[in-house]
Design a protein around this motif. Structure first.
Motif, mmCIF file in Angstrom:
data_model
loop_
_atom_site.group_PDB
_atom_site.id
_atom_site.type_symbol
_atom_site.label_atom_id
_atom_site.label_comp_id
_atom_site.label_asym_id
_atom_site.label_seq_id
_atom_site.Cartn_x
_atom_site.Cartn_y
_atom_site.Cartn_z
ATOM 1 N N UNK A 106 -9.931 15.516 35.704
ATOM 2 C CA UNK A 106 -9.204 14.233 35.628
ATOM 3 C C UNK A 106 -9.415 13.527 34.292
ATOM 4 N N UNK A 107 -10.019 14.238 33.335
ATOM 5 C CA UNK A 107 -10.131 13.709 31.975
ATOM 6 C C UNK A 107 -9.315 14.544 30.992
ATOM 7 N N UNK A 108 -8.548 15.474 31.539
ATOM 8 C CA UNK A 108 -7.708 16.336 30.704
ATOM 9 C C UNK A 108 -6.245 16.109 31.069
ATOM 10 N N UNK A 109 -5.443 15.841 30.072
ATOM 11 C CA UNK A 109 -4.012 15.738 30.287
ATOM 12 C C UNK A 109 -3.318 16.926 29.645
#
Lengths: 62, 62, 62, 62, 62, 62
Positions: free
Chosen positions: E49-52
């Motif tokens: 949830x810290x990677x887009x």
């Protein structure tokens, strides 16, 4: 204090960069609930022979 | 192995850079209790139109 | 707007970190001729098995 | 999505850079069990007076 | 002094990381014509949830 | 291949992060004239005692 580093190619106009920095700063400021004054953006333009994508230099792509 | 990356404008003299690298290396080495030989510093000078502050390009500021 | 990123091990006390941030900020502010209020420091503490030195993980060193 | 940033001196030939990007991408793709298409590499070449090693500028070393 | 920063997911075993750091260090040392002792690698493991990727969080992908 | 690294505090909800990643990716894709699929975003949340602002740790501010 949020700091945004944007690494892209060096093929972006000053107008696009100005608009990008403005909008990105607004979006990030809103997400963290901080004033836009606290936002720093650093844009780095890479030459095609300094970027590797899928194992090859971008400058080698046709 | 501490690595220090300093991102600033490109308006710094070689003398100031030399002094800055020396002092920053000493401070960081002391803080981690490591010999100064282990410290690497990387300085990047950004053009005013690659820096965004408060949503606008530094080059647009008067 | 100078931004300083310090990557070190995660074995640093809060007192040492406080002192390091203060001194590094002063040194960089002076070098660029900018007020200390403009300086941002980001400290990242790496685990020994996330650091490679000379080809081996720091955690594998005796 | 793994992203590899390589900071070195600016004294590397295009042939060596091409080979480096290829091999590093292969190694990292294999380590994460991901297709090589997902790997991005960004190479930054620093001038000797923008690199500090052991407290001194690389350009000051004899 | 080459510094390699590898940003990936946090789903990599210590064995894979060890092998990756070893090989990447060898490749980069050879490319710059420098001894492997001069190479630093920093590995950062990001949560999904810290990677887009492509505009969405990796953790939102099915 | 544009890569965006966002360094902020660790006090952001998953909803805000999701929205931020979506909008920032759209803005950067448009600025470079590239499909959104090419955009990678990496978000790092820093603890207040790993952030220095104006020479002091954020955790020391009242």
């Amino acid at each position: 204090m949020p700091v945004i580093q944007i690494a892209g190619n060096n093929n972006i106009s000053i107008e696009n960069k100005r608009e990008m920095v403005k909008k990105v700063s607004e979006v990030v400021a809103e997400a963290y609930g901080l004033p836009i004054e606290t936002i720093t953006v650093l844009v780095t333009g890479f030459e095609p022979d300094d970027i590797g994508a899928g194992g090859e230099l971008l400058s080698d792509r046709k």
